[in-house]
Design a protein around this motif. Structure first.
Motif, PDB file in Angstrom:
ATOM      1  N   ILE A  57      28.522 -29.463  30.726  1.00 11.68           N
ATOM      2  CA  ILE A  57      26.977 -29.354  30.770  1.00 11.68           C
ATOM      3  C   ILE A  57      27.121 -30.929  30.204  1.00 11.68           C
ATOM      4  O   ILE A  57      26.824 -31.191  29.451  1.00 11.68           O
ATOM      5  N   SER A  71      16.733 -30.493  22.393  1.00 15.16           N
ATOM      6  CA  SER A  71      17.928 -29.808  23.076  1.00 15.16           C
ATOM      7  C   SER A  71      19.498 -30.122  23.185  1.00 15.16           C
ATOM      8  O   SER A  71      19.708 -28.720  23.807  1.00 15.16           O
ATOM      9  N   CYS A 161      27.792 -28.904  34.641  1.00 20.63           N
ATOM     10  CA  CYS A 161      25.177 -28.925  35.082  1.00 20.63           C
ATOM     11  C   CYS A 161      24.988 -29.981  34.689  1.00 20.63           C
ATOM     12  O   CYS A 161      25.182 -30.190  33.369  1.00 20.63           O
ATOM     13  N   LEU A 163      21.980 -31.611  33.390  1.00 18.02           N
ATOM     14  CA  LEU A 163      20.419 -31.316  33.061  1.00 18.02           C
ATOM     15  C   LEU A 163      19.825 -32.461  31.902  1.00 18.02           C
ATOM     16  O   LEU A 163      20.896 -33.414  31.489  1.00 18.02           O
ATOM     17  N   SER A 167      15.300 -31.961  27.981  1.00 16.91           N
ATOM     18  CA  SER A 167      14.949 -30.187  28.187  1.00 16.91           C
ATOM     19  C   SER A 167      15.375 -28.624  27.365  1.00 16.91           C
ATOM     20  O   SER A 167      16.262 -29.797  27.113  1.00 16.91           O
ATOM     21  N   ILE A 169      17.168 -25.540  27.433  1.00 20.70           N
ATOM     22  CA  ILE A 169      17.346 -24.055  28.120  1.00 20.70           C
ATOM     23  C   ILE A 169      17.438 -22.643  27.719  1.00 20.70           C
ATOM     24  O   ILE A 169      17.284 -22.767  26.388  1.00 20.70           O
ATOM     25  N   ALA A 173      20.231 -18.181  30.788  1.00 23.88           N
ATOM     26  CA  ALA A 173      19.704 -19.341  32.115  1.00 23.88           C
ATOM     27  C   ALA A 173      21.328 -19.520  32.157  1.00 23.88           C
ATOM     28  O   ALA A 173      21.093 -19.321  33.930  1.00 23.88           O
ATOM     29  N   VAL A 195      12.498 -25.261  37.102  1.00 16.22           N
ATOM     30  CA  VAL A 195      12.443 -25.999  36.240  1.00 16.22           C
ATOM     31  C   VAL A 195      11.172 -25.289  35.808  1.00 16.22           C
ATOM     32  O   VAL A 195      10.134 -25.245  36.552  1.00 16.22           O
ATOM     33  N   PHE A 250      18.020 -28.708  35.768  1.00 20.41           N
ATOM     34  CA  PHE A 250      19.257 -28.035  36.149  1.00 20.41           C
ATOM     35  C   PHE A 250      19.750 -27.913  36.843  1.00 20.41           C
ATOM     36  O   PHE A 250      19.263 -27.496  38.235  1.00 20.41           O
ATOM     37  N   CYS A 300      14.436 -23.722  33.266  1.00 17.89           N
ATOM     38  CA  CYS A 300      15.213 -24.420  31.770  1.00 17.89           C
ATOM     39  C   CYS A 300      13.548 -25.444  31.242  1.00 17.89           C
ATOM     40  O   CYS A 300      12.664 -25.582  32.905  1.00 17.89           O
ATOM     41  N   THR A 302      11.027 -28.323  30.652  1.00 13.10           N
ATOM     42  CA  THR A 302      11.042 -29.793  30.166  1.00 13.10           C
ATOM     43  C   THR A 302       9.697 -30.091  30.122  1.00 13.10           C
ATOM     44  O   THR A 302       8.897 -29.714  30.801  1.00 13.10           O
TER      45      THR A 302
END
Length: 462
Positions: A57, A71, A161, A163, A167, A169, A173, A195, A250, A300, A302
């Motif tokens: 991530i 986050s 991923c 991000l 964000s 999550i 997810a 999102v 995301f 996700c 945001t």
């Protein structure tokens, strides 16, 4: 000439409305198919399965001091068996890096980095003494795309991923967004999730505790926009492997495929779309039959701009990024070699998404001056107004209906009523505003203004 152009604008808007109605039908059918069964047990089982693929991530962070710690905390609590979190501090001017180091008790480590993609120099690498799977990179500023390239170089796992640093999550997810990849036996090179806007929600220790609608009209309209973009546009396009955008907030990508196309392009403000377009190009040229998909369920959260000043910068920048992605990959436009991506997706994003605001703006001008000309022009002004209401309001109301039908994140009746009310009002104020801001993006392109613009954040988490 005015009459001919008025007819052209009317025909154009009718065509766009019909196109979106087709997307609505496709999306509704797809959502009905996916949500008629309870998938909770499937995802719960998947999150514990030995067949899951490990994920890196990547969290690029530039001046994200306000929200970076919550986050990261939310990422460390996700329900997924094997993953790592890599925070990439892209030369922040605030205390972003210091906040991460202090909160997660990180220490500097020596690490060999295989530089498969070009990126700016990495100064230091840190690892948490509390969480073995948490790393932080301190690098020289190069922008978001350059930060992601540095993260790809240091990532250990076959999928990564991307991000945003602000964000949040949802816990399950990743099990949901990785399911298509696991089911497809590596036929999928990228997956985008949904999102949603966190403004107004109650968030504690990096987790969304209560979903509520913001009191700010600009934010509410962005919530509706996101419904329309994700639940109508992306589901419909993804159904036939025509999706050209996976949100940078995301998305999951096959690392090797991204390395093959030399990672993210650093000379554009639309690096997210540009990467997806180049992945499509690679798929078609290799004739691999691989796919790029969108799944609506993994969410996700945001932070959205709350001021018109920041939102204006964002929309102008997005529009410049759209053009740059199309321009850098113009070889694909209407090229038989690239199949429906070349004949449907590329023309759609050029004619509807990029040139659409110019035509809409001229339509608004015609609506204003036509009543003063009298006769048939008055009738056309009424027609254009009705088409604008259908395009700018009724389609957005349909998107809210899809949200209520599927994800149902907003449970309060008053929130749903407000969403429908604001959807109806979109054509009268918000749509014209965004049209003007997007046209402004085109003017900035002509003037070669490529600045990113400051995007200050308050932070949505505690």
């Amino acid at each position: 000439m005015l009459l001919i152009f008025t007819i052209f604008v009317a025909v154009y808007m009718v065509g766009i409305i019909l196109f979106y109605l087709i997307l609505f039908v496709i999306s509704a059918i797809q959502l009905r198919k996916e949500y008629k069964l309870d998938q909770y047990e499937t995802y719960e089982e998947l999150s514990q399965s030995s067949f899951t693929r490990p994920v890196s991530i990547l969290v690029p962070a530039y001046n994200e001091e306000a929200g970076i710690v919550p986050s990261v905390r939310s990422l460390l609590s996700i329900n997924y068996p094997e993953y790592e979190v890599v925070v990439i501090n892209d030369g922040s001017k605030d205390q972003t890096l210091e906040a991460v180091i202090k909160s997660f008790e990180m220490v500097k480590v020596e690490k060999v980095i295989r530089k498969q993609i070009k990126s700016n120099e990495i100064i230091s690498v840190y690892q948490s003494t509390i969480y073995e799977n948490l790393y932080a990179i301190d690098k020289i500023n190069g922008g978001k795309a350059d930060a992601l390239n540095a993260g790809i170089n240091i990532a250990h796992y076959p999928y990564f991923c991307s991000l945003d640093g602000d964000s949040i999550i949802e816990r399950d997810a990743f099990a949901k967004v990785m399911k298509p990849i696991i089911d497809s036996k590596e036929e999928i090179v990228a997956v985008g999730g949904s999102v949603r806007i966190a403004n107004g929600c109650t968030i504690e220790r990096g987790e969304v505790m209560k979903v509520e609608l913001s009191k700010t009209p600009l934010v509410v309209m962005q919530v509706i926009e996101y419904f329309r973009a994700f639940l109508m546009g992306r589901i419909g396009l993804s159904r036939h492997n025509l999706l050209l955008i996976i949100s940078g907030a995301f998305g999951v990508f096959h690392r090797e495929s991204v390395v093959k196309v030399n990672g993210y392009r650093t000379d554009t403000v639309g690096e997210d779309m540009d990467l997806v377009v180049r992945l499509h190009k690679q798929i078609k040229e290799e004739r691999s039959g691989k796919r790029i998909v969108y799944v609506p369920d993994p969410v996700c959260w945001t932070e959205a701009p709350e001021s018109s000043k920041i939102l204006r910068r964002q929309r102008s920048r997005w529009h410049r990024g759209l053009f740059e992605s199309l321009w850098h990959n113009k070889k694909m436009l209407c090229n038989p070699k690239y199949g429906l991506v070349g004949f449907v997706s590329m023309p759609y994003f050029l004619i509807v998404e990029f040139l659409g605001p110019v035509i809409e703006l001229l339509g608004y001008i015609i609506m204003v001056i036509s009543p003063f000309l009298g006769g048939i022009y008055t009738s056309f002004a009424v027609l254009l107004f009705l088409l604008a209401v259908i395009y700018g309001s009724l389609l957005s109301m349909s998107a809210v209906l899809l949200e209520e039908w599927s994800l149902r994140r907003y449970t309060k009746v008053q929130d749903l009523i407000r969403l429908y009310f604001y959807s109806l009002s979109e054509a009268f104020w918000f749509r014209p505003l965004t049209v003007f801001w997007r046209v402004e993006g085109i003017i900035q392109l002509i003037r070669r203004n490529n600045s990113w613009g400051e995007m200050s954040r308050k932070g949505v988490s505690k």
